[in-house]
Write a protein that holds these residues in place. Sequence first.
Motif, PDB file in Angstrom:
ATOM      1  N   ARG A 130      38.079  46.261  39.914  1.00 56.14           N
ATOM      2  CA  ARG A 130      36.854  46.596  40.658  1.00 56.14           C
ATOM      3  C   ARG A 130      36.380  45.315  41.344  1.00 56.14           C
ATOM      4  NH1 ARG A 130      32.449  49.111  36.901  1.00 56.14           N
ATOM      5  NH2 ARG A 130      33.012  47.358  35.549  1.00 56.14           N
ATOM      6  N   VAL A 131      36.104  45.414  42.634  1.00 57.38           N
ATOM      7  CA  VAL A 131      35.604  44.248  43.369  1.00 57.38           C
ATOM      8  C   VAL A 131      34.456  44.684  44.270  1.00 57.38           C
ATOM      9  CG1 VAL A 131      37.733  42.869  43.390  1.00 57.38           C
ATOM     10  CG2 VAL A 131      37.385  44.626  45.130  1.00 57.38           C
ATOM     11  N   GLY A 132      33.595  43.758  44.608  1.00 50.94           N
ATOM     12  CA  GLY A 132      32.488  44.089  45.489  1.00 50.94           C
ATOM     13  C   GLY A 132      32.052  42.883  46.310  1.00 50.94           C
ATOM     14  N   ALA A 133      31.504  43.158  47.502  1.00 48.50           N
ATOM     15  CA  ALA A 133      31.058  42.088  48.391  1.00 48.50           C
ATOM     16  C   ALA A 133      29.773  42.514  49.097  1.00 48.50           C
ATOM     17  CB  ALA A 133      32.134  41.781  49.426  1.00 48.50           C
ATOM     18  N   ASP A 134      29.070  41.535  49.677  1.00 47.15           N
ATOM     19  CA  ASP A 134      27.927  41.913  50.516  1.00 47.15           C
ATOM     20  C   ASP A 134      28.413  42.165  51.938  1.00 47.15           C
ATOM     21  OD1 ASP A 134      28.160  39.505  51.883  1.00 47.15           O
ATOM     22  OD2 ASP A 134      26.476  38.537  50.838  1.00 47.15           O
ATOM     23  N   LYS A 135      27.509  42.587  52.795  1.00 43.92           N
ATOM     24  CA  LYS A 135      27.985  43.012  54.122  1.00 43.92           C
ATOM     25  C   LYS A 135      28.426  41.859  55.009  1.00 43.92           C
ATOM     26  CE  LYS A 135      23.299  43.715  56.018  1.00 43.92           C
ATOM     27  NZ  LYS A 135      22.563  43.152  54.843  1.00 43.92           N
ATOM     28  N   ASN A 136      28.094  40.643  54.595  1.00 41.08           N
ATOM     29  CA  ASN A 136      28.573  39.477  55.352  1.00 41.08           C
ATOM     30  C   ASN A 136      29.957  39.009  54.907  1.00 41.08           C
ATOM     31  OD1 ASN A 136      26.081  39.342  56.713  1.00 41.08           O
ATOM     32  ND2 ASN A 136      25.204  38.328  54.893  1.00 41.08           N
ATOM     33  N   GLY A 137      30.526  39.754  53.979  1.00 42.28           N
ATOM     34  CA  GLY A 137      31.870  39.387  53.551  1.00 42.28           C
ATOM     35  C   GLY A 137      31.902  38.370  52.441  1.00 42.28           C
ATOM     36  N   LYS A 138      30.790  38.224  51.723  1.00 42.10           N
ATOM     37  CA  LYS A 138      30.819  37.317  50.587  1.00 42.10           C
ATOM     38  C   LYS A 138      31.209  38.109  49.340  1.00 42.10           C
ATOM     39  CE  LYS A 138      28.397  33.888  47.851  1.00 42.10           C
ATOM     40  NZ  LYS A 138      28.958  34.409  46.615  1.00 42.10           N
ATOM     41  N   LEU A 139      32.316  37.691  48.726  1.00 41.03           N
ATOM     42  CA  LEU A 139      32.798  38.348  47.520  1.00 41.03           C
ATOM     43  C   LEU A 139      31.857  38.023  46.371  1.00 41.03           C
ATOM     44  CD1 LEU A 139      35.250  39.975  46.328  1.00 41.03           C
ATOM     45  CD2 LEU A 139      36.259  37.759  45.766  1.00 41.03           C
ATOM     46  N   LYS A 140      31.387  39.073  45.663  1.00 42.42           N
ATOM     47  CA  LYS A 140      30.357  38.872  44.636  1.00 42.42           C
ATOM     48  C   LYS A 140      30.897  39.017  43.221  1.00 42.42           C
ATOM     49  CE  LYS A 140      26.289  38.917  46.946  1.00 42.42           C
ATOM     50  NZ  LYS A 140      25.372  37.787  46.868  1.00 42.42           N
ATOM     51  N   VAL A 141      31.897  39.882  43.073  1.00 44.99           N
ATOM     52  CA  VAL A 141      32.281  40.228  41.707  1.00 44.99           C
ATOM     53  C   VAL A 141      33.740  40.692  41.633  1.00 44.99           C
ATOM     54  CG1 VAL A 141      31.147  42.459  42.124  1.00 44.99           C
ATOM     55  CG2 VAL A 141      31.742  41.826  39.785  1.00 44.99           C
ATOM     56  N   ILE A 142      34.389  40.293  40.541  1.00 52.34           N
ATOM     57  CA  ILE A 142      35.761  40.757  40.263  1.00 52.34           C
ATOM     58  C   ILE A 142      35.814  41.245  38.814  1.00 52.34           C
ATOM     59  CG2 ILE A 142      38.213  40.161  40.102  1.00 52.34           C
ATOM     60  CD1 ILE A 142      37.677  37.792  41.958  1.00 52.34           C
ATOM     61  N   ASP A 143      36.386  42.412  38.638  1.00 47.33           N
ATOM     62  CA  ASP A 143      36.620  42.934  37.286  1.00 47.33           C
ATOM     63  C   ASP A 143      38.074  43.372  37.180  1.00 47.33           C
ATOM     64  OD1 ASP A 143      36.368  43.957  34.750  1.00 47.33           O
ATOM     65  OD2 ASP A 143      35.504  45.864  35.413  1.00 47.33           O
ATOM     66  N   LEU A 144      38.800  42.745  36.283  1.00 45.55           N
ATOM     67  CA  LEU A 144      40.214  43.104  36.084  1.00 45.55           C
ATOM     68  C   LEU A 144      40.375  43.535  34.632  1.00 45.55           C
ATOM     69  CD1 LEU A 144      42.570  40.330  37.591  1.00 45.55           C
ATOM     70  CD2 LEU A 144      42.530  42.743  38.209  1.00 45.55           C
ATOM     71  N   TRP A 145      40.753  44.771  34.425  1.00 54.16           N
ATOM     72  CA  TRP A 145      40.945  45.256  33.059  1.00 54.16           C
ATOM     73  C   TRP A 145      42.367  45.777  32.937  1.00 54.16           C
ATOM     74  CZ3 TRP A 145      37.837  43.783  29.421  1.00 54.16           C
ATOM     75  CH2 TRP A 145      38.027  44.302  28.120  1.00 54.16           C
ATOM     76  N   GLY A 146      43.105  45.251  31.982  1.00 57.34           N
ATOM     77  CA  GLY A 146      44.538  45.508  32.000  1.00 57.34           C
ATOM     78  C   GLY A 146      45.130  46.090  30.737  1.00 57.34           C
ATOM     79  N   LEU A 147      46.390  46.487  30.882  1.00 60.95           N
ATOM     80  CA  LEU A 147      47.207  46.917  29.757  1.00 60.95           C
ATOM     81  C   LEU A 147      48.585  46.344  30.018  1.00 60.95           C
ATOM     82  CD1 LEU A 147      47.278  48.834  27.220  1.00 60.95           C
ATOM     83  CD2 LEU A 147      48.327  50.517  28.745  1.00 60.95           C
ATOM     84  N   SER A 148      49.154  45.691  29.004  1.00 58.97           N
ATOM     85  CA  SER A 148      50.445  45.050  29.197  1.00 58.97           C
ATOM     86  C   SER A 148      51.420  45.554  28.148  1.00 58.97           C
ATOM     87  CB  SER A 148      50.276  43.529  29.082  1.00 58.97           C
ATOM     88  OG  SER A 148      51.534  42.891  29.051  1.00 58.97           O
ATOM     89  N   ASN A 149      52.674  45.710  28.554  1.00 58.69           N
ATOM     90  CA  ASN A 149      53.709  46.225  27.653  1.00 58.69           C
ATOM     91  C   ASN A 149      54.584  45.076  27.177  1.00 58.69           C
ATOM     92  OD1 ASN A 149      55.730  47.616  26.349  1.00 58.69           O
ATOM     93  ND2 ASN A 149      56.582  48.544  28.215  1.00 58.69           N
ATOM     94  N   THR A 150      54.495  44.743  25.893  1.00 62.45           N
ATOM     95  CA  THR A 150      55.317  43.649  25.377  1.00 62.45           C
ATOM     96  C   THR A 150      56.614  44.152  24.771  1.00 62.45           C
ATOM     97  OG1 THR A 150      55.264  41.585  24.120  1.00 62.45           O
ATOM     98  CG2 THR A 150      54.299  43.515  23.059  1.00 62.45           C
ATOM     99  N   GLY A 151      56.836  45.474  24.799  1.00 61.53           N
ATOM    100  CA  GLY A 151      58.075  46.011  24.241  1.00 61.53           C
ATOM    101  C   GLY A 151      58.070  45.919  22.723  1.00 61.53           C
ATOM    102  N   ALA A 152      59.256  45.792  22.158  1.00 57.78           N
ATOM    103  CA  ALA A 152      59.394  45.899  20.699  1.00 57.78           C
ATOM    104  C   ALA A 152      58.838  44.697  19.944  1.00 57.78           C
ATOM    105  CB  ALA A 152      60.859  46.102  20.342  1.00 57.78           C
ATOM    106  N   TYR A 153      58.761  43.558  20.608  1.00 60.26           N
ATOM    107  CA  TYR A 153      58.267  42.346  19.933  1.00 60.26           C
ATOM    108  C   TYR A 153      57.270  41.639  20.846  1.00 60.26           C
ATOM    109  CZ  TYR A 153      62.035  43.544  16.826  1.00 60.26           C
ATOM    110  OH  TYR A 153      62.833  44.250  15.962  1.00 60.26           O
ATOM    111  N   GLY A 154      56.382  40.862  20.211  1.00 66.28           N
ATOM    112  CA  GLY A 154      55.242  40.327  20.960  1.00 66.28           C
ATOM    113  C   GLY A 154      55.462  38.972  21.599  1.00 66.28           C
ATOM    114  N   GLU A 155      56.672  38.730  22.112  1.00 64.63           N
ATOM    115  CA  GLU A 155      56.955  37.418  22.698  1.00 64.63           C
ATOM    116  C   GLU A 155      56.089  37.181  23.938  1.00 64.63           C
ATOM    117  OE1 GLU A 155      61.293  37.343  23.188  1.00 64.63           O
ATOM    118  OE2 GLU A 155      61.282  38.719  21.502  1.00 64.63           O
ATOM    119  N   HIS A 156      55.358  36.102  23.932  1.00 62.87           N
ATOM    120  CA  HIS A 156      54.524  35.715  25.072  1.00 62.87           C
ATOM    121  C   HIS A 156      53.478  36.792  25.403  1.00 62.87           C
ATOM    122  CE1 HIS A 156      57.239  32.326  26.133  1.00 62.87           C
ATOM    123  NE2 HIS A 156      58.177  33.129  25.716  1.00 62.87           N
ATOM    124  N   ALA A 157      53.148  37.618  24.416  1.00 65.13           N
ATOM    125  CA  ALA A 157      52.287  38.774  24.692  1.00 65.13           C
ATOM    126  C   ALA A 157      50.910  38.350  25.198  1.00 65.13           C
ATOM    127  CB  ALA A 157      52.145  39.615  23.422  1.00 65.13           C
TER     128      ALA A 157
END
Lengths: 780, 156
Positions: A309-336
């Motif tokens: 999710r990202v948002g900016a004002d009308k002058n093009g100033k970036l105000k906020v970033i939200d990154l929410w993730g899910l990662s697949n480490t497979g069978a073992y947690g190497e570098h998870a």
Amino acid sequence: MEVKAPKKEVNKEGFNVVDKSVDKVDGYALVSGKPVFTDDFYPQDALTVKILRSPHAHAIIKHIDTSKAESLEGVACVLTYKDVPRVVYTRAGQGFPEPSPYDTFVLDKKVRYVGDAVAIVAAENEKIAEEALKLIKVDYEVLDSVLDFEHAEDEDAPIIHDEPEISGAYDPKHNIASHYEMEIGNVDEELSKCDVTYEGTFYTPNQSHAMMEPHAAFSYLDPNGRLTIVTSTQVPFHVRRIIKRIFGVESRVIKPRIGGGFGGKQAVHVEAYVTAVTLKTGRPARCVYTRKETMTASNTRHQMRFKVRVGADKNGKLKVIDLWGLSNTGAYGEHALTTFMVAGSKTLPLYNKVNAVRFGGDVVYTNTEPAGAFRGYGAPQGMFALDSALDELAHKLGMDPVEFKLKNSIREGETSPVFKYMGEGREGVEQIVESCKIEECALEGAKLFNWHEKRKRKRIEGTKAHGYGVAFAMQGSSIAAIDMGGATIKMNDDGTFNLMVGATDLGTGSDTILAQIAAEALHTTMDKIIVYSSDTDVTPFDTGAYASSTTYVSGNATKKAAEKMAKEILKAAAEIMKENVEDLYLKDGKVFSKNGDSLTYSEIQTRLFYTFNQRQLEVTESFVSQVSPPPYMVSFAEVEIDLETGKVEVIDFLNYVDCGTTINPILAKGQVEGATAQGIGMALYEEHIWDKNGRMVTDDFFTYKIPARDDIKNVRVYFAKSYEPTGPFGAKSVSEIGLDTPGPAIANAIYDAVGIRVHKLPIKSEELYFELVKKGIAAL
Amino acid sequence: MKVTFKVNGKSHTVDIDAGEFLLETLRKLGYKSVKHGCDTASCGACSVQLDGNPVLSCRTFTAAVDGHEIKTVEAFSNNEGLSDIQLALLKEGAVQCGFCVPGLVVTADALLRENPNPTEEDVKEYLNGNLCRCTGYESQTRAIVKLAKERRSGGE
Ligand code: FES
Ligand code: FES
């Protein structure tokens, strides 16, 4: 006559060896096909080691009968979980204590993916070893498995890691290997105040390293009974430490030339198997993975999903970033945990002017090939989501995406709170950006690419559409306050120097650039520097070749050692010449005094060996950085889409990079070109597919397509004039960043061409074609 | 069975297993430049010249080369130095890990004999089967096109 000493501080223009495209020190051996790779020089009497692998995604070994295999003529041993130490560890080659969970055994009673090791066979030759594999009888109790990482946390999902020994995993009862979250400011509140917002979900695939040399190692007991392991690894010192943990034995680990790694060899793979055999039989043992094993039973990139999710004002100033993730480490947690955090820590600081930023999510276990380190290490995954979202925002604002991203990105002298919040598996370190030429990268890059003129062109003509995309990226240079490199320099009486470094050249050319750094600081030429790297008995410690650390960390260690050696030489010369040290200086392999007298390095060390205040000049220095200066890059892509098939071709790809001083411009360019090709692979072709039982069907170069020569059309690389004050002769890292931009730049170009937003890599032509049909612009 | 063939001008008579492939035979004979990248005719690392034509040794039966001539990259350099192809690749930064390079050299040599004036597209097409994961191909293609030009202007 008084000769003036040259200025102490070397400026960029004054380099003699650095910033020059000298030949690789191992180039001759490599082009002439000398036997320099692991499998080229194993001992004649070595046993061939093969691994029996699980046909099930999740199962318990109820019974295993090896008697038939063992009695086969020529079989030296068959090892199962009963025969190897039950020591829990992680295969990940990281600093100690590792941030990855301990959830792995050399062999276990339980198998957790198709390809997991079940038994180790050693025989007189390959044929017998393969025959023996077929004679092992295993009774499995097959368990339910979870293959889709979006279902790993389901209520009824089977628990993959129920072993009591597991440690360091976040919540294994719910298949969560790691979890992380942080928030600076209040993202929800900021989003509600924005004039424009965008929200989307993005997926990146489980790419294979596909290095041309498969994993390989051999081991033997030296004449004194000491274990020696020769292995194609990026992390010889971590291998030594992990082997000691598992087997309780000290060893010497030697890395010869490596046929590519890209993170895939930043783990213990084959080493544990050959060691088990050598310790059991006392004989040399050799194991080389097949291409299928390299594809299915080593490591992949962590597959990830990000809700952004990202948002900016009308002058093009970036105000906020939200990154929410899910990662697949497979069978073992190497570098998870660490790859996941890098998806934020090496992307978010680029846009440092926001009021609020949030990053977090889970890394989950599944019954698939374990994920591991892969060039970019999470940043390409995070950047695909973030840059795509910013591209959307620019379009909503009616702004040129170059202008929008540039307006909101970090500048020299600035910082980001994210640097402090997010390190690798722990808190990070504060740092002020001392070199950042992102403006030059964006503006000059746009000019060279003809960005503004191209964007005025018609996008769809006949059965073809053309589009233009841009992506911004940053990376780091080493893991701050963790990565350490050591360098030893020894002077010889013929005027040469032995440079011994723990750093690991995996084809990148690091032996060469470290020699350049030493030659520069010692005021001598390349042919006088003899490099020897990555032999744990001989060279000083180095964490290894990963995290974009070699040029910066090992380079700084080398520079420190060379500067100290220069001081030692001056001191010795002052004694011999009966001069003050301050009146002497180094130039062209000689020490000069103000009155014009000189002594060559060879003369000095010869005197010191035989006639004068006898001693060996030798120094060792270590370097740990308190910061991790990011390189920056802006990439421009032009794609051509065939409206009859949905096929995408990248017909022009321009990178403009700020990596500080390029120690060796042609090698630096090669790093960027190579990473770009891998990024194009990730964007357009590379993905693993499993059948419903968890067997990977994409297990060779026919089914798993990496870019071939014909797929790469035109890749251009330019370097900004930049100088990082904390780097060796101004250098920052360059090896990983090139992989961060192709995904988003190509996706943005597709959006520009046909208005279709790509949410999932790789971009498959058939899927794009259906979208074109839906939009009514497919050519039928 | 016994098979006799020449490698880089030297004659070898070897006892081979049924169904033995040339890649294995050559490596056993000590020609370690011939690389094992995939074993399924999909990477090009095992390329050698058979009577001057590039073939994939991992899928060529040793029995089939009886009486023929093989050339590997070992024949492209001697004590005097490297061949112009090898030099061109080195100078252009086209050798990173180098694992793909022996196969690339023997294939590029055949290309330049067949077509002394190749365009970039010709190079990409002819060498499409020689995979390289390190360089992204651009430097290798540049090196070969440049060399062809130099050869034509008598720079050999
Ligand atoms: S090993 Fe023959 S093509 Fe790959
Ligand atoms: S240079 Fe490494 S595969 Fe080509």
